[in-house]
Design a protein around this motif. Structure first.
Motif, PDB file in Angstrom:
ATOM      1  N   ASN A 293       0.821  -1.209   0.018  1.00 32.03           N
ATOM      2  CA  ASN A 293      -0.064  -0.081   0.038  1.00 32.03           C
ATOM      3  C   ASN A 293       0.714   1.292   0.012  1.00 32.03           C
ATOM      4  O   ASN A 293       0.206   2.411   0.198  1.00 32.03           O
ATOM      5  CB  ASN A 293      -1.025  -0.017   1.233  1.00 32.03           C
ATOM      6  N   SER A 294       1.971   1.059  -0.143  1.00 30.76           N
ATOM      7  CA  SER A 294       3.006   2.195  -0.078  1.00 30.76           C
ATOM      8  C   SER A 294       3.482   2.902  -1.590  1.00 30.76           C
ATOM      9  O   SER A 294       3.394   2.242  -2.512  1.00 30.76           O
ATOM     10  CB  SER A 294       4.355   1.874   0.616  1.00 30.76           C
ATOM     11  N   ILE A 295       4.054   4.205  -1.411  1.00 36.06           N
ATOM     12  CA  ILE A 295       4.547   4.752  -2.608  1.00 36.06           C
ATOM     13  C   ILE A 295       6.016   5.402  -2.203  1.00 36.06           C
ATOM     14  O   ILE A 295       6.136   5.526  -0.892  1.00 36.06           O
ATOM     15  CB  ILE A 295       3.823   5.670  -3.356  1.00 36.06           C
ATOM     16  N   LYS A 296       6.801   5.563  -3.061  1.00 38.12           N
ATOM     17  CA  LYS A 296       8.177   6.346  -2.864  1.00 38.12           C
ATOM     18  C   LYS A 296       7.818   7.807  -2.348  1.00 38.12           C
ATOM     19  O   LYS A 296       7.148   8.491  -3.091  1.00 38.12           O
ATOM     20  CB  LYS A 296       9.031   6.422  -4.100  1.00 38.12           C
ATOM     21  N   GLU A 297       8.339   7.965  -1.051  1.00 30.25           N
ATOM     22  CA  GLU A 297       8.255   9.584  -0.713  1.00 30.25           C
ATOM     23  C   GLU A 297       9.474  10.155  -0.587  1.00 30.25           C
ATOM     24  O   GLU A 297       9.371  11.351   0.270  1.00 30.25           O
ATOM     25  CB  GLU A 297       7.109   9.341   0.789  1.00 30.25           C
ATOM     26  N   VAL A 298      10.355   9.597  -0.784  1.00 26.60           N
ATOM     27  CA  VAL A 298      11.777  10.334  -0.677  1.00 26.60           C
ATOM     28  C   VAL A 298      12.423  10.895  -1.960  1.00 26.60           C
ATOM     29  O   VAL A 298      11.961  10.166  -3.040  1.00 26.60           O
ATOM     30  CB  VAL A 298      12.844   9.279   0.043  1.00 26.60           C
ATOM     31  N   PHE A 299      13.070  11.912  -1.800  1.00 28.70           N
ATOM     32  CA  PHE A 299      13.358  12.686  -3.040  1.00 28.70           C
ATOM     33  C   PHE A 299      14.801  12.152  -3.347  1.00 28.70           C
ATOM     34  O   PHE A 299      15.657  11.747  -2.529  1.00 28.70           O
ATOM     35  CB  PHE A 299      13.467  14.085  -2.873  1.00 28.70           C
ATOM     36  N   GLY A 300      15.080  12.061  -4.724  1.00 31.86           N
ATOM     37  CA  GLY A 300      16.733  11.525  -5.112  1.00 31.86           C
ATOM     38  C   GLY A 300      16.646  10.230  -5.289  1.00 31.86           C
ATOM     39  O   GLY A 300      15.554   9.278  -5.141  1.00 31.86           O
ATOM     40  N   PRO A 301      17.942   9.680  -5.782  1.00 30.38           N
ATOM     41  CA  PRO A 301      18.049   8.243  -6.034  1.00 30.38           C
ATOM     42  C   PRO A 301      17.951   7.356  -4.991  1.00 30.38           C
ATOM     43  O   PRO A 301      18.495   7.803  -3.359  1.00 30.38           O
ATOM     44  CB  PRO A 301      19.490   8.221  -6.405  1.00 30.38           C
ATOM     45  N   THR A 302      17.464   6.132  -5.123  1.00 32.62           N
ATOM     46  CA  THR A 302      17.005   5.402  -3.805  1.00 32.62           C
ATOM     47  C   THR A 302      17.333   3.961  -4.463  1.00 32.62           C
ATOM     48  O   THR A 302      16.813   3.496  -5.466  1.00 32.62           O
ATOM     49  CB  THR A 302      15.543   5.371  -3.581  1.00 32.62           C
ATOM     50  N   THR A 303      17.892   3.131  -3.306  1.00 31.35           N
ATOM     51  CA  THR A 303      18.146   1.636  -3.437  1.00 31.35           C
ATOM     52  C   THR A 303      16.927   1.060  -2.566  1.00 31.35           C
ATOM     53  O   THR A 303      17.002   1.446  -1.420  1.00 31.35           O
ATOM     54  CB  THR A 303      19.481   1.356  -3.034  1.00 31.35           C
TER      55      THR A 303
END
Length: 386
Positions: A293-303
């Motif tokens: 139920n989640s989505i990406k909420e951080v800014f910038g490149p992500t591993t």
């Protein structure tokens, strides 16, 4: 001045090159990867350093004798020829571990350990009329016997307990991932602290902790209560603390977010306890979130790196579960590099995404694949044109 000698660092299948790179970066000489091990050279101070700092080593062994063996009698006699008083006394306690891979020995590793124990005990009894006692839990000296074909290598185990026992894990869930494997996955992914890091099924937090220690350049085994070499006759306490202090001075603060999710409140609680035990609370955030139920909420490149349930841990519909992983990544995590490990290799087809890497690994006895998916912003075609 301390002289260099040969050592062997053992590891898990698939992590040999990662460990070899670690050793080279640490300053080891003559680094040669083998199967589940890497040989190298260094002095006493480097042996201490390797135990404290290496993330993907299970044990650091110091070979003291190699000889030919074709049966148990050869083993007994070969061990009798070692000057054991250079390594222990009749008042020392000792334990023996054995690994046997030879057509000449039909007996199991436990029997080889017992035969080796008899030879060393008899050595002291004949010479000093007193025999050292065996202590399997907390020995003064731990001896490692490795028989490969017709060659027996006798080593001192400088680590004592396996190096995966970092000292920070106080709480676990069902089938927690081994710390050495967790660190190996993070290093294989290329994560070095220069991007955000998410474990969306974090369990008791092992992958998060290993990632944070890598991002902060914290020595892997700084939380351990002790190492085997601390009981050796030639242990140099001053040198040990000089090495430890030099490693601690290289710790840095990460500049990107490290966070974990889990849908189980008990897992979130255990992860937070382990993170606190590792003194990493200020660097890692853990949240009660269902990944699906989640989505990406951080800014910038992500591993993104995780160890989803599989094998005995998976009591749900495999096709539906892996399809939901793929759908969640497609719709919720554009622009991310995604890695996860699974033993359910056939189930990967249900993810519905093309892997850009598939690395064979072992998790205990399970054959696994560590896979990578590159999630593009928009369509893959547009991203390549940009």
């Amino acid at each position: 001045m301390s002289k260099n000698f040969k050592m062997v660092a053992t590891t898990m299948f698939g992590l040999e090159e990662v460990l070899a790179t670690e050793l080279k970066n640490l300053g080891a000489q003559d680094v040669k990867p083998g199967v589940r091990n890497v040989s190298f050279s260094g002095d006493k101070g480097f042996m201490y350093k390797a135990n404290i700092a290496l993330r993907t080593a299970i044990r650091i062994l110091k070979p003291i004798k190699t000889f030919k063996v074709f049966d148990e009698e050869d083993l007994y006699n070969g061990l009798q020829k070692i000057n054991w008083e250079n390594h222990m006394t009749a008042d020392s306690t000792f334990a023996i571990g054995a690994v046997v891979n030879s057509k000449f020995f039909t007996s199991n590793s436990h029997y080889i350990s017992l035969k080796s124990k008899d030879s060393i005990a008899d050595y002291f009894r004949h010479k000093y009329h007193k025999r050292p006692n065996v202590d399997l839990k907390h020995p003064d000296v731990k001896i490692h016997i490795h028989i490969q074909k017709d060659l027996c290598t006798v080593s001192l185990d400088s680590s004592g307990d396996s190096l995966h026992k970092r000292g920070y894990r106080t709480s676990t869930n069902i089938a927690p991932i081994n710390e050495v494997l967790a660190a190996g996955l993070v290093l294989l992914s290329g994560y070095d602290g220069s991007s955000n890091f998410i474990d969306p099924m974090c369990g008791s937090g092992t992958i998060l902790i290993e990632a944070a220690m890598i991002a902060c350049n914290i020595p892997a085994n700084i939380n351990r209560p002790e190492f085997g070499f601390e009981k050796w006759e030639d242990y140099d306490e001053d040198l040990y603390y000089i090495i430890q202090d030099s490693l601690l001075k290289k710790i840095i603060n990460p500049h990107h977010k490290i966070m974990g999710f889990d849908k189980a409140p008990s897992a979130v609680r255990k992860a937070k306890e382990n993170i606190e035990s590792a003194n990493l609370t200020e660097f890692i955030g853990v949240h009660h979130v269902n990944f699906f139920n989640s989505i990406k909420e951080v800014f910038g490149p992500t591993t993104i790196l995780f160890n989803p349930p599989y094998g005995e841990r998976l009591n749900i519909d495999t096709e539906e579960f892996y399809k939901k992983i793929g759908d969640t990544l497609k719709h919720g995590y554009p622009g991310c590099k995604v890695w996860f490990i699974t033993s359910d290799i056939q189930a990967l087809k249900y993810v519905g995404l093309r892997t850009s890497k598939r690395i064979p690994l072992k998790n205990g006895d399970l054959d696994c694949r560590f896979v990578r998916y590159d999630m593009y912003e928009g369509s893959k075609k547009i991203s390549k044109q940009e």
